[in-house]
Scaffold this motif. Structure first.
Motif, PDB file in Angstrom:
ATOM      1  N   ALA A 165     -91.322  44.658 -78.736  1.00 53.74           N
ATOM      2  CA  ALA A 165     -90.138  45.221 -79.384  1.00 53.74           C
ATOM      3  C   ALA A 165     -88.888  45.061 -78.547  1.00 53.74           C
ATOM      4  O   ALA A 165     -87.809  45.396 -78.984  1.00 53.74           O
ATOM      5  CB  ALA A 165     -90.358  46.699 -79.697  1.00 53.74           C
ATOM      6  N   GLY A 166     -89.005  44.586 -77.316  1.00 52.28           N
ATOM      7  CA  GLY A 166     -87.824  44.385 -76.484  1.00 52.28           C
ATOM      8  C   GLY A 166     -87.690  45.456 -75.435  1.00 52.28           C
ATOM      9  O   GLY A 166     -88.613  46.201 -75.164  1.00 52.28           O
ATOM     10  N   ASP A 167     -86.510  45.518 -74.875  1.00 47.64           N
ATOM     11  CA  ASP A 167     -86.261  46.470 -73.789  1.00 47.64           C
ATOM     12  C   ASP A 167     -86.204  47.894 -74.303  1.00 47.64           C
ATOM     13  O   ASP A 167     -85.829  48.165 -75.446  1.00 47.64           O
ATOM     14  CB  ASP A 167     -84.934  46.149 -73.088  1.00 47.64           C
ATOM     15  N   ILE A 168     -86.519  48.796 -73.430  1.00 52.11           N
ATOM     16  CA  ILE A 168     -86.398  50.217 -73.716  1.00 52.11           C
ATOM     17  C   ILE A 168     -84.917  50.561 -73.703  1.00 52.11           C
ATOM     18  O   ILE A 168     -84.144  50.010 -72.936  1.00 52.11           O
ATOM     19  CB  ILE A 168     -87.154  51.044 -72.654  1.00 52.11           C
ATOM     20  N   GLU A 169     -84.531  51.504 -74.541  1.00 49.11           N
ATOM     21  CA  GLU A 169     -83.126  51.889 -74.598  1.00 49.11           C
ATOM     22  C   GLU A 169     -82.715  52.482 -73.264  1.00 49.11           C
ATOM     23  O   GLU A 169     -83.359  53.409 -72.767  1.00 49.11           O
ATOM     24  CB  GLU A 169     -82.939  52.936 -75.702  1.00 49.11           C
ATOM     25  N   PRO A 170     -81.703  51.934 -72.620  1.00 55.62           N
ATOM     26  CA  PRO A 170     -81.290  52.454 -71.331  1.00 55.62           C
ATOM     27  C   PRO A 170     -80.852  53.914 -71.426  1.00 55.62           C
ATOM     28  O   PRO A 170     -80.327  54.347 -72.442  1.00 55.62           O
ATOM     29  CB  PRO A 170     -80.105  51.571 -70.925  1.00 55.62           C
ATOM     30  N   ALA A 171     -81.077  54.642 -70.352  1.00 54.42           N
ATOM     31  CA  ALA A 171     -80.725  56.062 -70.330  1.00 54.42           C
ATOM     32  C   ALA A 171     -79.222  56.258 -70.470  1.00 54.42           C
ATOM     33  O   ALA A 171     -78.779  57.283 -70.949  1.00 54.42           O
ATOM     34  CB  ALA A 171     -81.220  56.708 -69.037  1.00 54.42           C
ATOM     35  N   GLY A 172     -78.441  55.284 -70.067  1.00 52.80           N
ATOM     36  CA  GLY A 172     -76.991  55.401 -70.173  1.00 52.80           C
ATOM     37  C   GLY A 172     -76.555  55.563 -71.620  1.00 52.80           C
ATOM     38  O   GLY A 172     -75.642  56.325 -71.933  1.00 52.80           O
ATOM     39  N   LEU A 208     -81.480  56.713 -63.113  1.00 52.76           N
ATOM     40  CA  LEU A 208     -82.275  57.083 -64.272  1.00 52.76           C
ATOM     41  C   LEU A 208     -82.284  56.003 -65.348  1.00 52.76           C
ATOM     42  O   LEU A 208     -83.194  55.949 -66.166  1.00 52.76           O
ATOM     43  CB  LEU A 208     -81.771  58.404 -64.861  1.00 52.76           C
ATOM     44  N   SER A 209     -81.280  55.149 -65.375  1.00 49.23           N
ATOM     45  CA  SER A 209     -81.231  54.104 -66.391  1.00 49.23           C
ATOM     46  C   SER A 209     -81.995  52.854 -65.968  1.00 49.23           C
ATOM     47  O   SER A 209     -82.189  51.958 -66.773  1.00 49.23           O
ATOM     48  CB  SER A 209     -79.780  53.742 -66.707  1.00 49.23           C
ATOM     49  N   ASP A 210     -82.467  52.775 -64.728  1.00 53.89           N
ATOM     50  CA  ASP A 210     -83.192  51.606 -64.236  1.00 53.89           C
ATOM     51  C   ASP A 210     -84.689  51.786 -64.491  1.00 53.89           C
ATOM     52  O   ASP A 210     -85.325  52.639 -63.873  1.00 53.89           O
ATOM     53  CB  ASP A 210     -82.937  51.426 -62.737  1.00 53.89           C
ATOM     54  N   PRO A 211     -85.264  50.999 -65.406  1.00 52.96           N
ATOM     55  CA  PRO A 211     -86.686  51.158 -65.713  1.00 52.96           C
ATOM     56  C   PRO A 211     -87.608  50.421 -64.741  1.00 52.96           C
ATOM     57  O   PRO A 211     -88.820  50.470 -64.894  1.00 52.96           O
ATOM     58  CB  PRO A 211     -86.793  50.547 -67.116  1.00 52.96           C
ATOM     59  N   THR A 212     -87.061  49.773 -63.724  1.00 50.61           N
ATOM     60  CA  THR A 212     -87.873  48.967 -62.816  1.00 50.61           C
ATOM     61  C   THR A 212     -89.001  49.764 -62.148  1.00 50.61           C
ATOM     62  O   THR A 212     -90.134  49.272 -62.092  1.00 50.61           O
ATOM     63  CB  THR A 212     -86.987  48.301 -61.747  1.00 50.61           C
ATOM     64  N   PRO A 213     -88.785  50.985 -61.657  1.00 47.26           N
ATOM     65  CA  PRO A 213     -89.910  51.718 -61.056  1.00 47.26           C
ATOM     66  C   PRO A 213     -91.045  51.979 -62.050  1.00 47.26           C
ATOM     67  O   PRO A 213     -92.215  51.901 -61.691  1.00 47.26           O
ATOM     68  CB  PRO A 213     -89.288  53.036 -60.589  1.00 47.26           C
ATOM     69  N   LEU A 214     -90.695  52.249 -63.299  1.00 46.69           N
ATOM     70  CA  LEU A 214     -91.738  52.460 -64.299  1.00 46.69           C
ATOM     71  C   LEU A 214     -92.484  51.164 -64.583  1.00 46.69           C
ATOM     72  O   LEU A 214     -93.703  51.166 -64.760  1.00 46.69           O
ATOM     73  CB  LEU A 214     -91.123  53.014 -65.583  1.00 46.69           C
ATOM     74  N   MET A 264     -67.299  62.318 -58.344  1.00 50.86           N
ATOM     75  CA  MET A 264     -68.442  62.221 -59.214  1.00 50.86           C
ATOM     76  C   MET A 264     -69.349  61.029 -58.895  1.00 50.86           C
ATOM     77  O   MET A 264     -70.080  60.581 -59.758  1.00 50.86           O
ATOM     78  CB  MET A 264     -67.968  62.110 -60.663  1.00 50.86           C
ATOM     79  N   PRO A 265     -69.312  60.476 -57.668  1.00 51.36           N
ATOM     80  CA  PRO A 265     -70.185  59.346 -57.391  1.00 51.36           C
ATOM     81  C   PRO A 265     -71.663  59.724 -57.461  1.00 51.36           C
ATOM     82  O   PRO A 265     -72.494  58.885 -57.739  1.00 51.36           O
ATOM     83  CB  PRO A 265     -69.804  58.903 -55.990  1.00 51.36           C
ATOM     84  N   ILE A 266     -72.003  60.976 -57.228  1.00 53.37           N
ATOM     85  CA  ILE A 266     -73.402  61.390 -57.282  1.00 53.37           C
ATOM     86  C   ILE A 266     -73.921  61.269 -58.708  1.00 53.37           C
ATOM     87  O   ILE A 266     -75.030  60.772 -58.934  1.00 53.37           O
ATOM     88  CB  ILE A 266     -73.566  62.827 -56.749  1.00 53.37           C
ATOM     89  N   THR A 267     -73.133  61.689 -59.689  1.00 56.92           N
ATOM     90  CA  THR A 267     -73.576  61.579 -61.083  1.00 56.92           C
ATOM     91  C   THR A 267     -73.701  60.125 -61.498  1.00 56.92           C
ATOM     92  O   THR A 267     -74.613  59.771 -62.234  1.00 56.92           O
ATOM     93  CB  THR A 267     -72.618  62.300 -62.042  1.00 56.92           C
ATOM     94  N   GLU A 268     -72.790  59.290 -61.017  1.00 52.93           N
ATOM     95  CA  GLU A 268     -72.880  57.869 -61.345  1.00 52.93           C
ATOM     96  C   GLU A 268     -74.139  57.263 -60.734  1.00 52.93           C
ATOM     97  O   GLU A 268     -74.839  56.480 -61.385  1.00 52.93           O
ATOM     98  CB  GLU A 268     -71.637  57.139 -60.860  1.00 52.93           C
ATOM     99  N   ASP A 269     -74.441  57.629 -59.490  1.00 51.78           N
ATOM    100  CA  ASP A 269     -75.665  57.144 -58.848  1.00 51.78           C
ATOM    101  C   ASP A 269     -76.895  57.639 -59.597  1.00 51.78           C
ATOM    102  O   ASP A 269     -77.860  56.906 -59.793  1.00 51.78           O
ATOM    103  CB  ASP A 269     -75.744  57.604 -57.393  1.00 51.78           C
ATOM    104  N   LEU A 270     -76.854  58.891 -60.022  1.00 53.93           N
ATOM    105  CA  LEU A 270     -77.974  59.475 -60.761  1.00 53.93           C
ATOM    106  C   LEU A 270     -78.167  58.771 -62.098  1.00 53.93           C
ATOM    107  O   LEU A 270     -79.284  58.429 -62.479  1.00 53.93           O
ATOM    108  CB  LEU A 270     -77.745  60.968 -60.966  1.00 53.93           C
ATOM    109  N   LYS A 271     -77.059  58.518 -62.812  1.00 58.15           N
ATOM    110  CA  LYS A 271     -77.156  57.808 -64.088  1.00 58.15           C
ATOM    111  C   LYS A 271     -77.713  56.411 -63.876  1.00 58.15           C
ATOM    112  O   LYS A 271     -78.565  55.942 -64.634  1.00 58.15           O
ATOM    113  CB  LYS A 271     -75.786  57.706 -64.755  1.00 58.15           C
ATOM    114  N   LYS A 272     -77.262  55.738 -62.818  1.00 61.46           N
ATOM    115  CA  LYS A 272     -77.739  54.384 -62.523  1.00 61.46           C
ATOM    116  C   LYS A 272     -79.228  54.417 -62.199  1.00 61.46           C
ATOM    117  O   LYS A 272     -79.993  53.576 -62.667  1.00 61.46           O
ATOM    118  CB  LYS A 272     -76.954  53.803 -61.342  1.00 61.46           C
TER     119      LYS A 272
END
Length: 187
Positions: free
Chosen positions: A131-138, A11-17, A1-9
């Motif tokens: 308001a602070g950080d956006i809620e992480p996707a995780g 999607l949870s990183d707001p840096t590109p946005l 399941m490393p692909i799902t972990e990479d995907l979650k990581k």
């Protein structure tokens, strides 16, 4: 399941946005300066024309100079085998220098990306009222998994009584959740 972990990581990183927001803010800032520059250039047309003519003459002189250098280099091409080896060594040295420059540019690009991300985070925080950080996707994914568990418990009790017509009428996500419930309750 490393692909799902990479995907979650990912999607949870707001840096590109944040970097995108920072780039938009920078573009907006630079575009606000354009009307002032246009007015300044329009007011000083004669000076601008003279500068453009001077740059054109400089460019033409550089072209003539470059043509002379190219013709000298072509006539001085090595004819001896020894000269070819020297040329090959110079080419290898040049290639290694270019690799170093490419690495340098990659570092500069990463720094610029990070600066845009910091700027974008500031813009987002300012527009959200700090308001602070956006809620992480995780966390959202964890909440969704908890919801699925709650839904899984219900269909497991009525698994045998569920008619096929009801399963066909259910939307696709609910059908998938029911399938998961059957698999997990069959332990």
């Amino acid at each position: 399941m490393p692909i799902t972990e990479d995907l979650k990581k990912t999607l949870s990183d707001p840096t590109p946005l944040y970097a995108l927001a920072g780039a938009g803010d920078l573009a907006y800032e630079k575009l606000r300066e354009v009307p002032g520059r246009v007015e300044a250039l329009a007011a000083d047309r004669k000076g601008t024309q003279e500068k453009a003519a001077a740059r054109l003459q400089e460019a033409q002189a550089l072209i003539v100079e470059a043509q002379g250098k190219v013709s000298e280099a072509v006539t001085a091409l090595p004819t001896d085998l020894k000269d070819l080896k020297e040329l090959q060594e110079k080419a290898q040295t040049f290639a290694l220098q270019q690799v170093g420059r490419a690495a340098e540019f990659a570092v500069k690009a990463k720094e610029a990306y990070d600066e845009l991300a910091v700027r974008g985070k500031a813009v987002v925080d300012k527009n959200r009222g700090g308001a602070g950080d956006i809620e992480p996707a995780g966390e959202v994914v964890a909440e969704a998994e908890v919801t699925e568990v709650a839904l899984d418990a219900e269909p497991a009790q009525d698994e045998a009584a569920e008619p096929a017509a009801d399963a066909a009428e259910q939307p696709a996500p609910a059908a998938k959740k029911s399938t998961r419930a059957r698999k997990s309750s069959g332990k």
